[in-house]
Design an enzyme around this catalytic site. Structure first.
Site, PDB file in Angstrom:
ATOM      1  N   GLY A  12      45.508   3.870 -29.638  1.00  0.00           N
ATOM      2  CA  GLY A  12      46.789   3.453 -30.202  1.00  0.00           C
ATOM      3  C   GLY A  12      47.928   4.315 -29.642  1.00  0.00           C
ATOM      4  O   GLY A  12      48.307   4.167 -28.490  1.00  0.00           O
ATOM      5  N   HIS A  47      42.302  -1.259 -18.115  1.00  0.00           N
ATOM      6  CA  HIS A  47      42.363  -0.447 -19.341  1.00  0.00           C
ATOM      7  C   HIS A  47      41.631  -1.195 -20.453  1.00  0.00           C
ATOM      8  O   HIS A  47      42.238  -1.755 -21.381  1.00  0.00           O
ATOM      9  CB  HIS A  47      43.823  -0.199 -19.719  1.00  0.00           C
ATOM     10  N   ASP A  61      43.296   0.341 -13.939  1.00  0.00           N
ATOM     11  CA  ASP A  61      44.057   0.757 -15.112  1.00  0.00           C
ATOM     12  C   ASP A  61      45.406   1.291 -14.642  1.00  0.00           C
ATOM     13  O   ASP A  61      45.470   2.239 -13.847  1.00  0.00           O
ATOM     14  CB  ASP A  61      43.272   1.844 -15.853  1.00  0.00           C
ATOM     15  N   SER A  68      41.865   6.219 -24.269  1.00  0.00           N
ATOM     16  CA  SER A  68      43.317   6.112 -24.254  1.00  0.00           C
ATOM     17  C   SER A  68      43.903   7.198 -25.162  1.00  0.00           C
ATOM     18  O   SER A  68      43.635   8.382 -24.951  1.00  0.00           O
ATOM     19  CB  SER A  68      43.723   4.696 -24.681  1.00  0.00           C
ATOM     20  N   TRP A  69      44.688   6.846 -26.190  1.00  0.00           N
ATOM     21  CA  TRP A  69      45.160   7.856 -27.137  1.00  0.00           C
ATOM     22  C   TRP A  69      43.979   8.597 -27.747  1.00  0.00           C
ATOM     23  O   TRP A  69      44.070   9.792 -28.033  1.00  0.00           O
ATOM     24  CB  TRP A  69      46.003   7.197 -28.223  1.00  0.00           C
TER      25      TRP A  69
END
Length: 314
Positions: free
Chosen positions: A40, A292, A264, A112-113
């Site tokens: 996120g 991604h 990505d 990711s986050w």
């Protein structure tokens, strides 16, 4: 992937500041503990991520970070207070959850986050981490955040023009994440819901080859996600620029698999190579046909191969 499973336990944990986070455990109660650190910020946990672990070997812990998913208060409420929602808060929440569940050490699994937050936690609680599996690599250097806010505009000019034009003209040459965050926190539903639509449309535009997020069809989810992403982006993840890359060498000795899709777009500023070379003993796997996403078969093969291998370490 492993078959779908349901939690054998779940609950709400009071983490202070008026927040409660949702958690669940799946698989084998006596298995190797693993914490799923979702992305996120603000996406919440997906049931599908349970399937990256052998349920006979792992005690799989999922948690919705502050403000999102089933945690309360929800950032998608008409009015939200994000003052007690920072990287340090989220790291502390994981540590409180580990203690609550009686876990000594756990494997960290994030993308990711989730890779940023996993690394931040590991650097602060190194002795509590057994292994790390990361994908869609990010450290949230300022250049990485700026790439997602403005830098990819040259690659996706039509989508970026619509995104930029979603804020007042006087703010279009400044920090777009801060401009959007101001609109997203506006109490007028017409203002914050339109800003959420515009932000999430840009999120989809930046991910070529990846299907649009179905969750973005839900106005409350969309608002929650956009508010939390812009909150963290406009505050540069509440981390000093480059801190993770400077400090990650301290994680030498913790087995780690780093998986990255060559397609990505976040790959453009060299984060996977920099992270791998700053982290002695880490294993970097680059996948030529992947963006991604974790939905690609080749990415799933790498991630499940890593969790299967680490399950043998006890």
């Amino acid at each position: 992937m492993y078959p779908a499973i349901e939690p054998y336990d779940h609950g709400m944990l009071d983490v202070g500041d008026g927040h409660q986070i949702y958690w669940e455990t799946c698989g084998n109660p006596d298995g190797k503990p693993a914490l799923v650190v979702h992305g996120g910020p603000g996406s919440g946990c997906s049931a599908n991520v349970r399937r990256f672990f052998d349920p006979a070997r792992y005690r799989i812990v999922l948690a919705d970070q502050r403000g999102c998913g089933r945690s309360t208060p929800h950032a998608g409420a008409p009015v939200a207070d994000l003052s007690a929602n920072t990287t340090e808060h989220l790291v502390a929440d994981f540590e409180r959850l580990r203690e609550h569940l009686g876990i000594e050490k756990w494997l960290l699994f994030g993308g990711s986050w989730g890779s940023v937050l996993s690394l931040a936690y590991a650097l602060r609680h190194t002795e509590r981490v057994s292994e790390i599996v990361l994908m869609g690599l990010a450290t949230d250097r300022f250049i990485e955040i700026e790439l997602l806010i403005r830098g990819l505009g040259a690659y996706f000019p039509d989508g970026f023009a619509k995104f930029r034009d979603g804020v007042p003209e006087s703010e279009r040459d400044g920090d777009l994440s801060a401009a959007y965050h101001r609109l997203l926190m506006d109490p007028d539903p017409a203002v914050h819901h339109q800003a959420a639509k515009n932000w999430c449309a840009w999120e989809d535009a930046m991910l070529p080859g990846v299907p649009p997020h179905d969750d973005f069809e839900d106005p409350a989810y969309r608002l929650c996600f956009a508010r939390l992403v812009t909150h963290y982006f406009s505050n540069r993840a509440f981390l000093p620029d480059g801190e993770i890359l400077r400090e990650v060498g301290r994680l030498a000795g913790i087995p780690a698999v780093l998986a990255q899709g060559v397609l990505d777009t976040s790959n453009l500023v060299g984060t996977p190579w920099l992270l791998h070379h700053a982290w002695p003993g880490s294993e970097l796997v680059m996948l030529d046909d992947v963006g991604h996403t974790v939905s690609a078969a080749s990415m799933q093969e790498v991630l499940i191969g890593a969790t299967d291998r680490f399950a043998l370490r006890g």
